[in-house]
Design an enzyme around this catalytic site. Structure first.
Site, mmCIF file in Angstrom:
data_model
loop_
_atom_site.group_PDB
_atom_site.id
_atom_site.type_symbol
_atom_site.label_atom_id
_atom_site.label_comp_id
_atom_site.label_asym_id
_atom_site.label_seq_id
_atom_site.Cartn_x
_atom_site.Cartn_y
_atom_site.Cartn_z
ATOM 1 N N GLU A 65 -11.086 -3.776 -2.812
ATOM 2 C CA GLU A 65 -10.188 -2.783 -3.601
ATOM 3 C C GLU A 65 -9.986 -2.921 -4.927
ATOM 4 O OE1 GLU A 65 -6.841 -3.519 -0.780
ATOM 5 O OE2 GLU A 65 -8.429 -4.246 0.616
ATOM 6 N N HIS A 100 -9.643 2.113 0.473
ATOM 7 C CA HIS A 100 -9.534 0.879 1.333
ATOM 8 C C HIS A 100 -10.562 0.859 2.488
ATOM 9 C CE1 HIS A 100 -7.677 -2.226 3.582
ATOM 10 N NE2 HIS A 100 -6.842 -2.361 2.652
ATOM 11 N N HIS A 147 0.673 -1.268 0.023
ATOM 12 C CA HIS A 147 -0.165 -0.119 -0.146
ATOM 13 C C HIS A 147 0.824 1.383 0.066
ATOM 14 C CE1 HIS A 147 -3.359 -2.644 0.329
ATOM 15 N NE2 HIS A 147 -3.609 -2.583 1.694
HETATM 16 C C1 BGC Z 1 -4.591 -6.417 2.241
HETATM 17 C C2 BGC Z 1 -4.390 -7.312 3.658
HETATM 18 C C3 BGC Z 1 -3.754 -6.073 4.522
HETATM 19 C C4 BGC Z 1 -4.797 -5.289 4.629
HETATM 20 C C5 BGC Z 1 -4.183 -4.032 5.625
HETATM 21 C C6 BGC Z 1 -5.494 -5.254 2.431
HETATM 22 O O1 BGC Z 1 -5.858 -4.606 1.345
HETATM 23 O O2 BGC Z 1 -4.731 -7.410 1.438
HETATM 24 O O3 BGC Z 1 -3.469 -8.443 3.466
HETATM 25 O O4 BGC Z 1 -3.611 -6.875 5.713
HETATM 26 O O5 BGC Z 1 -5.095 -4.585 3.602
HETATM 27 O O6 BGC Z 1 -5.201 -3.524 6.352
#
Ligand code: BGC
Length: 383
Positions: free
Chosen positions: A347, A210, A136
């Site tokens: 997402e 998210h 991310h």
């Molecule tokens: C991921 C997870 C991660 C989370 C974080 C998601 O987009 O796929 O693996 O733990 O984001 O909050």
């Protein structure tokens, strides 16, 4: 004498302007309200919370810290509003600890293996923040920066235009990336996000939102009774670090098969290697629509409220994550404690680790090109 003429003139003027105002109200009962208030301070500077409300009473609040969707109030089958996203009451919560609640993630949403990739023959090393991998956008991704914000209009719809310049070298990425994300609230009870970016060096880009949704209302329990349908015949299986192996595997005869609506909880703890790696669902589905047009990717419904959320996107993939890492250590809005699987994320994205998988659709943006994607979260109800 002169004074009484003046008074009469003022009265007439008031009467005329009042009539005009009530006329516009009579002509159409479409309204859109926006309010702006302080959401607290980041590094001593004020950040803002913008709240939009449409004619049906649906409301969305967005802060320019992290481009975060903070509140999303949506009517149920009886018209009662509930907030269907997890988050915090003020910016302080987001500064303290957040699993990306409501945020815009980037420059690259999802994982890049070992934080390494090569573009135009040059190897780049990114910040690693998920064991040995990059997740991310790194340590200080787009979810942790302050965006410039201005309200905007398009017909009966209103939006918030957020802009950010991600400098060459930020978190290890090449090129100055100019990003604009516009969040629209429409009169059709949609939250629509338009993402736009340009660069001066070739770079991976993968922007998404998210939000953690709970259609019964945030903090009101887990999402295991929600039903979901995913418009995908295949998914990208992962290794133990949740990095795709490169395979596009059919969902048929696996717990990943959501081609027809299925209760999320029905197979979430199945004896299946992929489910075990994710601690539930935490995978990318390969959407059937691969031509970049806006198409339905997912439909989620919750029986007690009658709420239905459709997710439409121009993107080729979607990460369906069931909040497996929530563990009751976060107290969010209105004092609600977020236990495991109290929210689900959808997402819309390019597949994880695309910069290292030439067989996946390319996520590389080059100078002179424009990155442009759209995702819509549309809310309706059914009994
Ligand atoms: C991921 C997870 C991660 C989370 C974080 C998601 O987009 O796929 O693996 O733990 O984001 O909050």
């Amino acid at each position: 004498m002169r004074f009484s003429y003046f008074l009469a003139f003022c009265l007439c003027f008031l009467l005329i302007t009042n009539c005009q105002q009530s006329d516009t109200q009579k002509e159409s009962n479409v309204t859109m309200n926006v309010e702006q208030r302080s959401f607290g301070k980041v590094d001593g500077n004020e950040v803002w919370l913008f709240t939009f409300e449409n004619s049906s009473g649906m409301k969305v609040s967005i802060t320019n810290y992290g481009a975060i969707v903070v509140n999303l109030l949506v009517p149920d089958q009886n018209g009662q509003l509930d907030d269907v996203v997890l988050g915090y009451d003020s910016v302080a919560g987001y500064l303290d600890k957040t699993p990306y609640f409501g945020a815009l993630v980037g420059r690259y949403g999802n994982r890049i293996a070992k934080g390494r990739f090569t573009v135009d023959g040059v190897e780049y090393k990114l910040a690693t923040n998920n064991n040995e991998n990059h997740l991310h956008g790194g340590i200080k991704g787009f979810d942790k920066v302050v965006w410039d914000a201005e309200t905007t209009e398009d017909g009966d719809n209103m939006g918030l235009k957020l802009t950010y310049l991600s400098k060459d070298g930020e978190e290890g990425y090449p090129g100055n990336l100019k990003v604009t994300a516009t969040y629209w609230l429409t009169q059709d009870n949609e939250l629509k996000i338009d993402y736009h970016a340009t660069t001066d060096k070739a770079t991976p880009v993968n922007l998404t939102n998210h939000s953690y949704f709970n259609l019964a209302g945030q903090g009101k329990g887990d999402i295991l009774d929600h039903e979901i349908q995913l418009n995908a015949d295949r998914f990208t299986p992962v290794d133990a670090g949740l990095i795709p192996t490169g395979e596009l595997r059919p969902v048929a005869e696996t717990p990943m098969d959501f081609r027809k609506p299925f209760k999320i909880g029905a197979r979430i703890d199945a004896d299946d290697q992929q489910i075990k790696y994710g601690g539930g669902y935490d995978h990318n589905w390969v959407l059937n629509n691969q031509n970049g047009s806006l198409a339905v990717a997912a439909i989620v419904s919750e029986q007690s409220s009658g709420r239905v959320m459709e997710v439409l996107t121009t993107e080729p993939g979607i990460q369906f994550y069931t909040g497996n890492f929530l563990d009751g250590t976060i107290t969010g809005k209105n004092g609600k404690v977020y236990q495991r699987r109290f929210g689900l994320c959808l997402e819309t994205q390019h597949y994880p680790d695309s910069p290292n998988k030439p067989e996946f659709p390319s996520c590389i943006l080059k100078p002179g090109e424009t990155y442009q994607t759209t995702t819509v979260y549309r809310f309706t109800t059914r009994k």
